[in-house]
Design a protein around this motif. Structure first.
Motif, PDB file in Angstrom:
ATOM      1  N   PRO A  19      38.752  36.197  46.410  1.00  0.00           N
ATOM      2  CA  PRO A  19      38.362  35.487  45.218  1.00  0.00           C
ATOM      3  C   PRO A  19      37.679  36.492  44.315  1.00  0.00           C
ATOM      4  N   GLY A  20      36.974  37.664  44.839  1.00  0.00           N
ATOM      5  CA  GLY A  20      36.264  38.501  44.218  1.00  0.00           C
ATOM      6  C   GLY A  20      36.844  39.610  43.295  1.00  0.00           C
ATOM      7  N   GLY A  21      38.161  39.787  43.463  1.00  0.00           N
ATOM      8  CA  GLY A  21      38.834  40.883  42.493  1.00  0.00           C
ATOM      9  C   GLY A  21      40.189  41.160  42.767  1.00  0.00           C
ATOM     10  N   PRO A  22      41.040  41.782  41.974  1.00  0.00           N
ATOM     11  CA  PRO A  22      42.525  41.875  42.158  1.00  0.00           C
ATOM     12  C   PRO A  22      42.755  42.970  43.268  1.00  0.00           C
ATOM     13  N   ASP A  23      41.672  43.791  43.667  1.00  0.00           N
ATOM     14  CA  ASP A  23      42.051  44.894  44.709  1.00  0.00           C
ATOM     15  C   ASP A  23      41.556  44.330  46.030  1.00  0.00           C
ATOM     16  N   GLU A  24      40.686  43.173  46.064  1.00  0.00           N
ATOM     17  CA  GLU A  24      39.958  42.820  47.171  1.00  0.00           C
ATOM     18  C   GLU A  24      40.938  42.835  48.465  1.00  0.00           C
ATOM     19  N   GLY A  29      51.475  40.568  49.478  1.00  0.00           N
ATOM     20  CA  GLY A  29      51.989  40.549  48.124  1.00  0.00           C
ATOM     21  C   GLY A  29      51.126  39.586  47.515  1.00  0.00           C
ATOM     22  N   PHE A  30      49.829  39.138  47.757  1.00  0.00           N
ATOM     23  CA  PHE A  30      49.282  38.100  47.020  1.00  0.00           C
ATOM     24  C   PHE A  30      48.739  38.909  45.546  1.00  0.00           C
ATOM     25  N   GLU A  31      48.867  38.014  44.773  1.00  0.00           N
ATOM     26  CA  GLU A  31      48.867  38.577  43.136  1.00  0.00           C
ATOM     27  C   GLU A  31      47.714  38.001  42.549  1.00  0.00           C
ATOM     28  N   HIS A  32      46.796  37.248  43.135  1.00  0.00           N
ATOM     29  CA  HIS A  32      45.930  36.318  42.326  1.00  0.00           C
ATOM     30  C   HIS A  32      44.538  36.897  42.728  1.00  0.00           C
ATOM     31  N   GLY A  33      44.076  37.887  43.272  1.00  0.00           N
ATOM     32  CA  GLY A  33      42.784  38.251  43.333  1.00  0.00           C
ATOM     33  C   GLY A  33      42.158  38.250  42.283  1.00  0.00           C
ATOM     34  N   GLY A  34      40.769  37.910  42.185  1.00  0.00           N
ATOM     35  CA  GLY A  34      39.985  37.917  41.379  1.00  0.00           C
ATOM     36  C   GLY A  34      39.896  36.238  40.790  1.00  0.00           C
ATOM     37  N   TRP A  35      39.972  35.219  41.265  1.00  0.00           N
ATOM     38  CA  TRP A  35      40.253  33.931  40.803  1.00  0.00           C
ATOM     39  C   TRP A  35      38.934  33.291  40.687  1.00  0.00           C
ATOM     40  N   GLN A  36      37.927  33.605  41.442  1.00  0.00           N
ATOM     41  CA  GLN A  36      36.653  32.763  41.523  1.00  0.00           C
ATOM     42  C   GLN A  36      35.834  33.094  40.269  1.00  0.00           C
ATOM     43  N   LYS A  37      35.657  33.907  39.722  1.00  0.00           N
ATOM     44  CA  LYS A  37      34.607  34.214  38.638  1.00  0.00           C
ATOM     45  C   LYS A  37      34.595  33.463  37.358  1.00  0.00           C
ATOM     46  N   HIS A 153      36.879  25.154  43.999  1.00  0.00           N
ATOM     47  CA  HIS A 153      36.676  25.523  42.642  1.00  0.00           C
ATOM     48  C   HIS A 153      38.025  25.151  41.808  1.00  0.00           C
ATOM     49  N   PRO A 154      37.794  24.483  40.510  1.00  0.00           N
ATOM     50  CA  PRO A 154      39.020  23.910  39.988  1.00  0.00           C
ATOM     51  C   PRO A 154      40.033  24.879  39.340  1.00  0.00           C
ATOM     52  N   VAL A 155      40.793  25.464  40.451  1.00  0.00           N
ATOM     53  CA  VAL A 155      41.959  26.289  40.093  1.00  0.00           C
ATOM     54  C   VAL A 155      42.980  25.985  41.211  1.00  0.00           C
ATOM     55  N   ILE A 156      44.434  26.061  41.036  1.00  0.00           N
ATOM     56  CA  ILE A 156      45.209  25.982  41.783  1.00  0.00           C
ATOM     57  C   ILE A 156      46.185  27.366  41.938  1.00  0.00           C
ATOM     58  N   ILE A 157      46.056  27.819  43.184  1.00  0.00           N
ATOM     59  CA  ILE A 157      46.864  29.283  43.289  1.00  0.00           C
ATOM     60  C   ILE A 157      48.355  29.037  43.838  1.00  0.00           C
ATOM     61  N   GLY A 158      48.576  28.312  44.674  1.00  0.00           N
ATOM     62  CA  GLY A 158      49.611  28.080  45.174  1.00  0.00           C
ATOM     63  C   GLY A 158      50.337  28.927  46.660  1.00  0.00           C
ATOM     64  N   THR A 159      49.778  30.161  46.576  1.00  0.00           N
ATOM     65  CA  THR A 159      50.007  30.865  47.715  1.00  0.00           C
ATOM     66  C   THR A 159      48.945  31.476  48.237  1.00  0.00           C
TER      67      THR A 159
END
Length: 201
Positions: A19-24, A29-37, A153-159
């Protein structure tokens, strides 16, 4: 008896990864890092601060420990969380680490299940499990979680990694408090309450 409290940020579809950042955490292969802020708000921050009021320790898996230990010791001292995160005791569950250098950290010895049972029976305040998905699932399987504190949180990531992954133990939950922030995040506190009931319409 100390409580073990799982504190986790989730997407609407249950993803807890990075949740905290792209490189967390780019594992698998997770590409959705940083989705929370982008989907958090001030009310979320206030609620999270409240999670720590009666807790004096954290229980962390290796990955979360390493992420936190690389950030908080040099974080902005004006951030009210910086002092709290550095001063709280950290218990670290790891099969690979041989030492932990972040202040007030203790590497748990032996089996994690027995170690956590001993922690629960020791003197002190509540213990927050932050992030640490694999560790949280181990604790759930052995009925060691006393409470869940979740921001959904109101977001859908899917993976990505999910807190309640396939194979989670069916559990009924008692809502302690549930609120929705102005930004649409659900902040829920739940306690395990035995097995689910089943019925039909």
């Amino acid at each position: 008896m100390r409580k073990i409290i799982v504190c986790t940020f989730l997407t609407l579809d249950g993803v807890m990864q990075a949740p905290g950042g792209p490189d967390e955490d780019a594992e698998s292969g997770f590409e959705h890092g940083g989705w929370q802020k982008p989907v958090a708000d001030d009310e979320v921050g206030t609620a999270i601060a409240g999670w720590y009021e009666h807790s004096d320790a954290m229980l962390l898996g290796r990955k979360t420990y390493e992420i936190f230990a690389s950030y908080w010791p040099t974080a902005d001292p004006d951030n009210p969380f910086t002092h709290r995160m550095n001063s709280m005791h950290k218990y670290v569950a790891s099969r690979t680490l041989t030492s932990v250098e972040w202040q007030n950290s203790t590497l748990l010895e032996g089996g994690i299940v027995d170690a956590v049972r001993q922690l629960k029976a020791s003197d002190g305040g509540n213990i927050n499990v932050v992030g640490s998905g694999d560790l949280a699932q181990t604790l759930m399987r052995h009925d060691l979680v006393d409470e869940y504190r979740l921001t959904i949180h109101p977001v859908i990531i899917g993976t990505g990694k999910r807190l309640f992954a396939d194979g989670a133990i069916p559990t009924a939950l008692e809502p302690v408090s549930v609120l929705t922030t102005k930004g649409g995040t659900i902040v829920g506190v739940y306690r395990p309450n035995g097995k689910p009931s089943y019925d039909s319409y």
